[in-house]
Design a protein around this motif. Structure first.
Motif, PDB file in Angstrom:
ATOM      1  N   HIS A  21       6.135  -6.558  -4.317  1.00 59.86           N
ATOM      2  CA  HIS A  21       7.363  -6.344  -4.254  1.00 59.86           C
ATOM      3  C   HIS A  21       8.352  -7.237  -4.773  1.00 59.86           C
ATOM      4  O   HIS A  21       8.198  -8.514  -4.546  1.00 59.86           O
ATOM      5  N   SER A  22       9.020  -6.711  -5.670  1.00 63.61           N
ATOM      6  CA  SER A  22      10.176  -7.564  -6.265  1.00 63.61           C
ATOM      7  C   SER A  22      11.644  -7.315  -6.035  1.00 63.61           C
ATOM      8  O   SER A  22      12.364  -7.550  -6.738  1.00 63.61           O
ATOM      9  N   LYS A  23      11.597  -6.649  -4.688  1.00 66.80           N
ATOM     10  CA  LYS A  23      13.111  -6.306  -4.405  1.00 66.80           C
ATOM     11  C   LYS A  23      13.977  -5.163  -5.083  1.00 66.80           C
ATOM     12  O   LYS A  23      15.116  -5.223  -5.372  1.00 66.80           O
ATOM     13  N   ILE A  24      13.194  -4.371  -5.904  1.00 67.06           N
ATOM     14  CA  ILE A  24      13.923  -3.102  -6.223  1.00 67.06           C
ATOM     15  C   ILE A  24      13.932  -2.027  -5.067  1.00 67.06           C
ATOM     16  O   ILE A  24      15.068  -1.589  -4.855  1.00 67.06           O
ATOM     17  N   LYS A  25      12.742  -1.843  -4.421  1.00 66.24           N
ATOM     18  CA  LYS A  25      12.737  -0.818  -3.094  1.00 66.24           C
ATOM     19  C   LYS A  25      13.207  -2.054  -2.108  1.00 66.24           C
ATOM     20  O   LYS A  25      13.036  -3.433  -2.215  1.00 66.24           O
ATOM     21  N   LYS A  26      13.410  -1.493  -0.961  1.00 67.34           N
ATOM     22  CA  LYS A  26      13.901  -2.516   0.251  1.00 67.34           C
ATOM     23  C   LYS A  26      12.774  -3.182   0.592  1.00 67.34           C
ATOM     24  O   LYS A  26      12.627  -4.402   0.793  1.00 67.34           O
ATOM     25  N   LYS A  27      11.424  -2.496   0.809  1.00 67.58           N
ATOM     26  CA  LYS A  27      10.461  -3.208   1.414  1.00 67.58           C
ATOM     27  C   LYS A  27       8.932  -2.848   0.637  1.00 67.58           C
ATOM     28  O   LYS A  27       8.329  -3.895   0.395  1.00 67.58           O
ATOM     29  N   LYS A  28       8.897  -1.736   0.036  1.00 65.23           N
ATOM     30  CA  LYS A  28       7.428  -1.369  -0.339  1.00 65.23           C
ATOM     31  C   LYS A  28       7.122  -2.058  -1.679  1.00 65.23           C
ATOM     32  O   LYS A  28       8.255  -2.479  -2.480  1.00 65.23           O
ATOM     33  N   LYS A  29       6.077  -2.161  -2.265  1.00 64.17           N
ATOM     34  CA  LYS A  29       5.538  -2.631  -3.364  1.00 64.17           C
ATOM     35  C   LYS A  29       6.370  -1.970  -4.431  1.00 64.17           C
ATOM     36  O   LYS A  29       6.574  -0.586  -4.438  1.00 64.17           O
ATOM     37  N   ASP A  30       6.667  -2.639  -5.783  1.00 64.48           N
ATOM     38  CA  ASP A  30       7.730  -1.808  -6.681  1.00 64.48           C
ATOM     39  C   ASP A  30       7.404  -2.452  -7.842  1.00 64.48           C
ATOM     40  O   ASP A  30       8.002  -1.792  -8.990  1.00 64.48           O
ATOM     41  N   LEU A  31       6.410  -3.280  -8.140  1.00 65.05           N
ATOM     42  CA  LEU A  31       6.288  -3.935  -9.484  1.00 65.05           C
ATOM     43  C   LEU A  31       4.559  -4.054  -9.869  1.00 65.05           C
ATOM     44  O   LEU A  31       4.062  -4.493  -8.946  1.00 65.05           O
ATOM     45  N   GLY A 136      -5.737 -10.131 -10.955  1.00 68.63           N
ATOM     46  CA  GLY A 136      -6.963 -10.496 -10.580  1.00 68.63           C
ATOM     47  C   GLY A 136      -7.813  -9.013 -10.730  1.00 68.63           C
ATOM     48  O   GLY A 136      -7.241  -8.175 -11.055  1.00 68.63           O
ATOM     49  N   SER A 137      -9.082  -9.213 -10.752  1.00 62.92           N
ATOM     50  CA  SER A 137     -10.114  -7.968 -10.930  1.00 62.92           C
ATOM     51  C   SER A 137     -10.633  -7.265  -9.431  1.00 62.92           C
ATOM     52  O   SER A 137     -11.503  -6.865  -9.454  1.00 62.92           O
ATOM     53  N   ASP A 138     -10.158  -7.789  -8.403  1.00 64.95           N
ATOM     54  CA  ASP A 138     -10.671  -7.816  -7.123  1.00 64.95           C
ATOM     55  C   ASP A 138     -10.141  -6.254  -6.966  1.00 64.95           C
ATOM     56  O   ASP A 138      -9.086  -5.674  -7.444  1.00 64.95           O
ATOM     57  N   LYS A 139     -10.895  -5.517  -5.940  1.00 66.48           N
ATOM     58  CA  LYS A 139     -10.593  -4.275  -5.406  1.00 66.48           C
ATOM     59  C   LYS A 139      -8.906  -4.146  -4.736  1.00 66.48           C
ATOM     60  O   LYS A 139      -8.398  -3.414  -5.155  1.00 66.48           O
ATOM     61  N   ASP A 140      -8.721  -5.478  -4.148  1.00 63.48           N
ATOM     62  CA  ASP A 140      -7.264  -5.344  -3.844  1.00 63.48           C
ATOM     63  C   ASP A 140      -6.195  -5.335  -4.960  1.00 63.48           C
ATOM     64  O   ASP A 140      -5.282  -4.740  -4.783  1.00 63.48           O
ATOM     65  N   ASN A 141      -6.503  -5.782  -6.037  1.00 67.19           N
ATOM     66  CA  ASN A 141      -5.539  -5.882  -7.238  1.00 67.19           C
ATOM     67  C   ASN A 141      -5.299  -4.088  -7.582  1.00 67.19           C
ATOM     68  O   ASN A 141      -4.443  -3.854  -8.072  1.00 67.19           O
ATOM     69  N   GLY A 142      -6.533  -3.633  -7.580  1.00 70.60           N
ATOM     70  CA  GLY A 142      -6.545  -2.237  -7.867  1.00 70.60           C
ATOM     71  C   GLY A 142      -5.743  -1.540  -7.078  1.00 70.60           C
ATOM     72  O   GLY A 142      -4.705  -0.765  -7.366  1.00 70.60           O
ATOM     73  N   ILE A 143      -5.710  -1.745  -5.734  1.00 68.43           N
ATOM     74  CA  ILE A 143      -5.086  -0.983  -4.812  1.00 68.43           C
ATOM     75  C   ILE A 143      -3.616  -1.380  -4.990  1.00 68.43           C
ATOM     76  O   ILE A 143      -2.920  -0.618  -4.702  1.00 68.43           O
ATOM     77  N   ASP A 144      -3.338  -2.630  -4.888  1.00 65.62           N
ATOM     78  CA  ASP A 144      -1.902  -3.153  -4.991  1.00 65.62           C
ATOM     79  C   ASP A 144      -1.155  -2.420  -6.205  1.00 65.62           C
ATOM     80  O   ASP A 144      -0.011  -1.933  -6.070  1.00 65.62           O
ATOM     81  N   ALA A 145      -1.762  -2.281  -7.209  1.00 61.52           N
ATOM     82  CA  ALA A 145      -0.990  -1.582  -8.609  1.00 61.52           C
ATOM     83  C   ALA A 145      -0.916  -0.350  -8.531  1.00 61.52           C
ATOM     84  O   ALA A 145       0.200   0.307  -8.609  1.00 61.52           O
ATOM     85  N   ALA A 146      -1.830   0.193  -7.539  1.00 58.67           N
ATOM     86  CA  ALA A 146      -1.788   1.692  -7.419  1.00 58.67           C
ATOM     87  C   ALA A 146      -0.696   2.169  -6.460  1.00 58.67           C
ATOM     88  O   ALA A 146      -0.013   3.130  -6.466  1.00 58.67           O
ATOM     89  N   GLU A 147      -0.470   1.064  -5.573  1.00 59.01           N
ATOM     90  CA  GLU A 147       0.477   1.506  -4.546  1.00 59.01           C
ATOM     91  C   GLU A 147       1.881   1.027  -5.075  1.00 59.01           C
ATOM     92  O   GLU A 147       2.877   1.645  -4.786  1.00 59.01           O
ATOM     93  N   ALA A 148       2.015  -0.136  -6.021  1.00 53.08           N
ATOM     94  CA  ALA A 148       3.200  -0.385  -6.591  1.00 53.08           C
ATOM     95  C   ALA A 148       4.009   0.682  -7.443  1.00 53.08           C
ATOM     96  O   ALA A 148       5.154   0.668  -7.449  1.00 53.08           O
ATOM     97  N   ILE A 149       3.303   1.692  -7.924  1.00 52.44           N
ATOM     98  CA  ILE A 149       3.627   2.616  -8.720  1.00 52.44           C
ATOM     99  C   ILE A 149       4.298   3.748  -8.113  1.00 52.44           C
ATOM    100  O   ILE A 149       4.689   4.682  -8.408  1.00 52.44           O
ATOM    101  N   MET A 150       4.043   3.788  -6.617  1.00 53.48           N
ATOM    102  CA  MET A 150       4.167   5.044  -5.846  1.00 53.48           C
ATOM    103  C   MET A 150       5.668   5.108  -5.816  1.00 53.48           C
ATOM    104  O   MET A 150       6.393   4.089  -5.627  1.00 53.48           O
ATOM    105  N   THR A 151       6.175   6.536  -5.524  1.00 49.76           N
ATOM    106  CA  THR A 151       7.411   6.326  -5.155  1.00 49.76           C
ATOM    107  C   THR A 151       7.405   7.217  -3.927  1.00 49.76           C
ATOM    108  O   THR A 151       7.373   6.915  -2.822  1.00 49.76           O
TER     109      THR A 151
END
Lengths: 406, 406
Positions: A21-31, A136-151
């Protein structure tokens, strides 16, 4: 490995990712950041909209090069933002290159979100400093990236597959965002695919064009093509398998099939993420004068709200299908046209030579009650074929039309 | 006269009408008859769908003649019904001629309803015997006819106007059916206009083509053109005013203006009858390379679900408008394009030379809070203009997209 899909873009060897979360969106992951240890062969397709967002223009420029990283933000499309927008897109590229200690030539950039507002570039640049720490290359890294591109996607979209060639495993991973409903959320479709295969750029370019035509370009998103649409494939060769240099190579064909399979899965996930969509529909056209006509006819059927509401109502109202072909702009003889409905429950001819048949309504209902159904339109004009993917229209849209026939 | 609109097609002198239940539908009125005491000059426009319903083919044949009557059924479209359907359409024509004691050449026929099922022709033929007994020029006759052509319309659509020329009153009346929402109910648009003016057929034909282009062809019904669409104008001369034979005639211009005004009102009523539509939207395009380009751009904007959801959300999300023009297929320079929003509350420039402006969001909200709003897109390509009519998408469609920007 229980669920390799959750690793998505970090499933192939040599890829890392992060989402914050880089503060483009209010709360959710965005980068999101996708990073490869080694330079990648890169191919991509970009929106054909005359109005192109700044990141599209920048990435179209850089995709000619070998690529190491993709920086993606959601929450703001950086479209219709003029010179400032262009400068901001380049800043994202250069900032990412700097923190990764690579060249700006090796970075792609993508954005999705509201059009016509300038990026909160200070937040993003600070975010780029932060996100590199999270790679990183963990499962969570993949999930984080997938979530950060969602609108406004209702679920995150992640994929992975692998196959073995001459004793070595080759992996493909992917994330995407978008909604295939009648109103594509934010009207932007982004897709990112990583693989540890090694392949020449010309060959990858060809596969990506063909694959995107058979997947993303075959789903109907209501005709809206966005200012920001982008599908990117990166191949870093980390699997250690031989480089694909030739179409005569067996591996070329296996890899192509697997890659297109992933692209189709991605496209399908976007269709399925329609608000309230209850059915996945394949519109199959056979016997059109040529493939272009088949695509036109298929898209007319697949975008017809009347056809889509009838699908929701599980109503074999084939007349709407024939009418859609009728206004699609292609030439054909309605009186040499057959229409079938089908699903895993069976197939039924409902219109023969342009005329309604008496058919078993209970069987029709049973066929159409499945989650995945198809309509097959068979013409007598030539050898043109197409398959178009779409979804139904949900109940709230449908109160009036869906159950019209009964 | 309190409300001449309720007289609709029987408002002009010399016309009678009726509407009854003939057991095509379960309960509601489903058969309408329009009758003129004297032969009428008749003009019409018919669906361009390659799949044409039988009544369209029959009426296209007969409209070359002077016309005395139109028989219309709802509940069944008599489309994709082959030879039997053609025979049934002719039976409706001949049966109507017989009970009215006129020639079959003088009768038009129209149908609307489900496609691909044969008409319950016995019920209809019995209905034709009955309906002739109900013919009259009272308000109730106009209302009955307006109701009998409805399918899933949420209100009956009836119109009337009059003007005086050289001391004599000329009247125009009309009824129509259809819905301009994203899913046109039954996908059929029928319109019938009567007038007691007298006019040569060539002149009426020209006016009708121009008028339908500026009205029905300028509303967006999701691209679906039906197998049954039809707009008919009958002029019986019963006002006793001079026959319009010449474009130099003052009366020609007055009549044309009034007729097109009625056609626009009819088209607008169809747009307004969208399920849950809350706003009527005019999309105005100026400065396209030519009128065709302007129409293409206008239709792309007007059919964009993203634009329509933003209108519902009263959100000045002009980026979606520019993006729609961008994928409309026309050539234009986005960086020479301005976009305004407007209503009776005022007008506001929101995008100048393709870039977002800082604007007063409260004022924008105020403008867009009106029931009737417009979007104006100003290009620098040439002299092409167009106005397209549409409506917004209602809340249920819109949860995600409508308030996206905030």
């Amino acid at each position: 490995m229980q669920n390799n899909e959750q690793f998505s873009i970090v499933y192939p060897k040599g890829f890392k990712a992060a989402g914050i979360h880089s503060k483009i969106k209010k709360k959710k992951k965005d980068l999101a950041l996708i990073y490869s240890d080694a330079p990648c062969t890169a191919s991509g397709t970009f929106t054909k909209n005359l109005v192109k967002a700044a990141p599209v223009i920048v990435s179209e420029e850089n995709i000619k090069n070998q690529i190491r990283a993709i920086i993606i933000n959601s929450g703001n499309a950086n479209a219709c933002t003029g010179e400032i927008g262009m400068a901001n897109a380049w800043m994202m590229v250069e900032g990412t290159a700097k923190v990764l200690n690579i060249s700006g030539d090796e970075v792609l950039v993508a954005s999705t979100g509201v059009i016509g507002q300038q990026l909160p570039i200070d937040n993003i640049m600070a975010g780029i400093e932060d996100i590199v720490e999270e790679l990183g290359s963990d499962k969570d890294n993949g999930i984080d990236a997938a979530e950060a591109i969602m609108t406004t996607d209702t679920f995150r979209k992640q994929f992975a597959t692998e196959f073995t060639y001459e004793g070595k495993e080759i992996r493909i991973g992917a994330i995407c965002k978008g909604s295939g409903m009648i109103h594509p959320n934010m009207a932007t479709l982004l897709g990112f695919v990583t693989t540890d295969a090694a392949i020449d750029k010309e060959l990858l370019d060809e596969i990506v064009v063909e694959g995107v035509n058979k997947s993303f370009n075959s789903i109907t998103v209501d005709g809206d093509t966005s200012t920001n649409d982008m599908v990117i494939v990166l191949a870093n060769g980390a699997s250690g398998v031989n480089r694909i240099k030739d179409k005569d190579d067996d591996l070329y064909h296996i890899f192509k099939e697997k890659l297109i399979e992933i692209l189709k899965k991605m496209a399908k996930s976007i269709v399925v993420d329609g608000e309230g969509a209850t059915k996945f529909i394949e519109v199959r056209i056979k016997g059109a004068k040529n493939d272009d006509d088949a695509i036109k006819a298929g898209k007319a059927v697949a975008t017809s709200s009347l056809v889509k509401t009838a699908a929701f109502g599980e109503d074999a109202n084939w007349g709407r299908i024939l009418a859609a072909v009728g206004y699609s702009g292609i030439e054909f003889n309605p009186y040499e046209t057959n229409i079938y409905i089908g699903s895993s429950k069976g197939e039924l001819l409902v219109c023969e030579m342009g005329m309604g048949l008496e058919f078993d309504e209970d069987f029709a209902k049973k066929i159409l009650s499945e989650k995945e159904i198809y309509y097959l339109v068979e013409m007598e004009e030539g050898k043109g074929d197409a398959v178009i993917y779409t979804c139904d229209l949900s109940y709230d849209y449908v109160k009036i039309n869906g159950s019209y026939r009964s």
